[in-house]
Design a protein around this motif. Structure first.
Motif, PDB file in Angstrom:
ATOM      1  N   ALA A   1       0.919  -1.360  -0.029  1.00  0.00           N
ATOM      2  CA  ALA A   1       0.208   0.062  -0.256  1.00  0.00           C
ATOM      3  C   ALA A   1       0.913   1.365  -0.040  1.00  0.00           C
ATOM      4  O   ALA A   1       0.646   2.112  -0.631  1.00  0.00           O
ATOM      5  CB  ALA A   1      -0.948  -0.050   1.091  1.00  0.00           C
TER       6      ALA A   1
ATOM      7  N   CYS B   1      -7.657   4.349  -1.184  1.00  0.00           N
ATOM      8  CA  CYS B   1      -8.509   3.756  -0.223  1.00  0.00           C
ATOM      9  C   CYS B   1      -7.669   2.464   0.516  1.00  0.00           C
ATOM     10  O   CYS B   1      -7.681   2.387   1.832  1.00  0.00           O
ATOM     11  CB  CYS B   1      -9.729   2.813  -0.724  1.00  0.00           C
ATOM     12  SG  CYS B   1     -10.942   4.145  -1.510  1.00  0.00           S
ATOM     13  N   ALA B   2      -6.675   2.042  -0.200  1.00  0.00           N
ATOM     14  CA  ALA B   2      -5.867   0.879   0.045  1.00  0.00           C
ATOM     15  C   ALA B   2      -4.706   1.689   1.098  1.00  0.00           C
ATOM     16  O   ALA B   2      -4.431   0.816   2.211  1.00  0.00           O
ATOM     17  CB  ALA B   2      -5.109   0.251  -1.029  1.00  0.00           C
TER      18      ALA B   2
ATOM     19  N   LEU C   1      -6.686   2.252   4.395  1.00  0.00           N
ATOM     20  CA  LEU C   1      -6.710   1.160   5.065  1.00  0.00           C
ATOM     21  C   LEU C   1      -5.850   0.542   6.081  1.00  0.00           C
ATOM     22  O   LEU C   1      -5.503   0.324   7.136  1.00  0.00           O
ATOM     23  CB  LEU C   1      -7.523   0.079   4.274  1.00  0.00           C
ATOM     24  CG  LEU C   1      -8.958   0.265   3.906  1.00  0.00           C
ATOM     25  CD1 LEU C   1      -9.276  -0.638   2.683  1.00  0.00           C
ATOM     26  CD2 LEU C   1      -9.950  -0.108   5.035  1.00  0.00           C
TER      27      LEU C   1
ATOM     28  N   PRO D   1     -10.685  -2.482  -1.944  1.00  0.00           N
ATOM     29  CA  PRO D   1     -10.401  -1.469  -0.918  1.00  0.00           C
ATOM     30  C   PRO D   1     -11.477  -0.454  -0.636  1.00  0.00           C
ATOM     31  O   PRO D   1     -11.708  -0.317   0.699  1.00  0.00           O
ATOM     32  CB  PRO D   1      -9.125  -0.636  -1.553  1.00  0.00           C
ATOM     33  CG  PRO D   1      -8.599  -1.525  -2.410  1.00  0.00           C
ATOM     34  CD  PRO D   1      -9.678  -2.396  -3.179  1.00  0.00           C
TER      35      PRO D   1
ATOM     36  N   THR E   1     -14.110  -2.138   1.236  1.00  0.00           N
ATOM     37  CA  THR E   1     -13.709  -2.506   2.589  1.00  0.00           C
ATOM     38  C   THR E   1     -13.595  -1.216   3.631  1.00  0.00           C
ATOM     39  O   THR E   1     -13.882  -1.272   4.742  1.00  0.00           O
ATOM     40  CB  THR E   1     -12.322  -3.263   2.271  1.00  0.00           C
ATOM     41  OG1 THR E   1     -12.440  -4.343   1.806  1.00  0.00           O
ATOM     42  CG2 THR E   1     -11.795  -3.625   3.896  1.00  0.00           C
TER      43      THR E   1
END
Length: 225
Positions: free
Chosen positions: A18, A178-179, A182, A195, A198
């Motif tokens: 990431a 998003c990844a 997270l 992602p 999630t």
């Protein structure tokens, strides 16, 4: 929006691919949000933002206020480690968000989005210019500049989701943003799901296959290094 609770029953996912959250990530997210919200009609800003109890106008003010609040935590020569910089946060109606930042209604939606863009720029600038070893208070863990960038990123992505639902807009942010969000704030989310879905699950916005929508949740803002 800060909510207390835990993310139960999940396994640690790999963070190696990431990479860190950067000021550029936050800058891109804010620009994409402002561009998306700028396509909304002038009517509808007083309707609720998705499942929130706030209006769309209030939700943009809240998002701008979040970005402002994270920026000012990094501002003092000795950032606070046990509480927030003591601005006055207050709600303008019962049940509304408690903000230090409010937009002039006379300026209309364009003025509201200018307030959002400006507060985003403040946090972007603070993340870019604050040494990485600086630490400052947040209720979900004393954090570093990258952590505050990640918090601002999550706030921007998920509150724009709320606003898009209320205003009838499409909103699917880049998966890589998003990844990274997270990996920085929700390191123990399930593996094997996209992602963006999630992140919506981790922030109580949606369910995932085999997992119910969370009623309580929180991130972990403590430094990873």
């Amino acid at each position: 929006m800060w909510r207390t609770g835990t993310v139960p029953g999940v396994s640690r996912s790999s963070q190696s691919a990431a990479g860190p959250v950067t000021a550029d990530d936050l800058d891109l997210a804010v620009r994409l949000s402002v561009d998306a919200l700028g396509r909304a009609p002038d009517a509808g800003w007083d309707g609720n933002a998705g499942s929130l109890e706030w209006t769309c106008w209030e939700t943009v003010e809240h998002l701008a206020d979040d970005l402002f609040a994270y920026a000012v935590q990094l501002g003092p020569r000795r950032p606070p480690l046990t509480g927030e910089v003591p601005f006055v946060w207050e709600s303008r109606r019962t049940g509304g968000p408690a903000n230090a930042v409010h937009a002039d209604r006379a300026a209309g939606p364009a003025g509201l989005l200018q307030v959002l863009e400006t507060c985003g720029a403040l946090l972007v600038a603070m993340v870019r210019t604050t040494p990485p070893d600086v630490r400052a208070y947040h209720g979900f863990g004393v954090s570093d500049p990258e952590g505050f960038a990640a918090m601002g990123l999550v706030e921007t992505l998920v509150h724009t989701h709320d606003l898009a639902a209320g205003l009838g807009l499409a909103w699917t942010p880049p998966a890589d943003l998003c990844a990274r969000a997270l990996a920085r704030l929700f390191p123990d989310v399930p593996a094997g799901t996209g992602p963006w879905p999630t992140l919506l699950w981790a922030t109580g916005r949606a369910g995932l296959p085999g997992r119910h929508r969370l009623e309580t949740w929180r991130w972990d803002g403590t430094p990873r290094r």
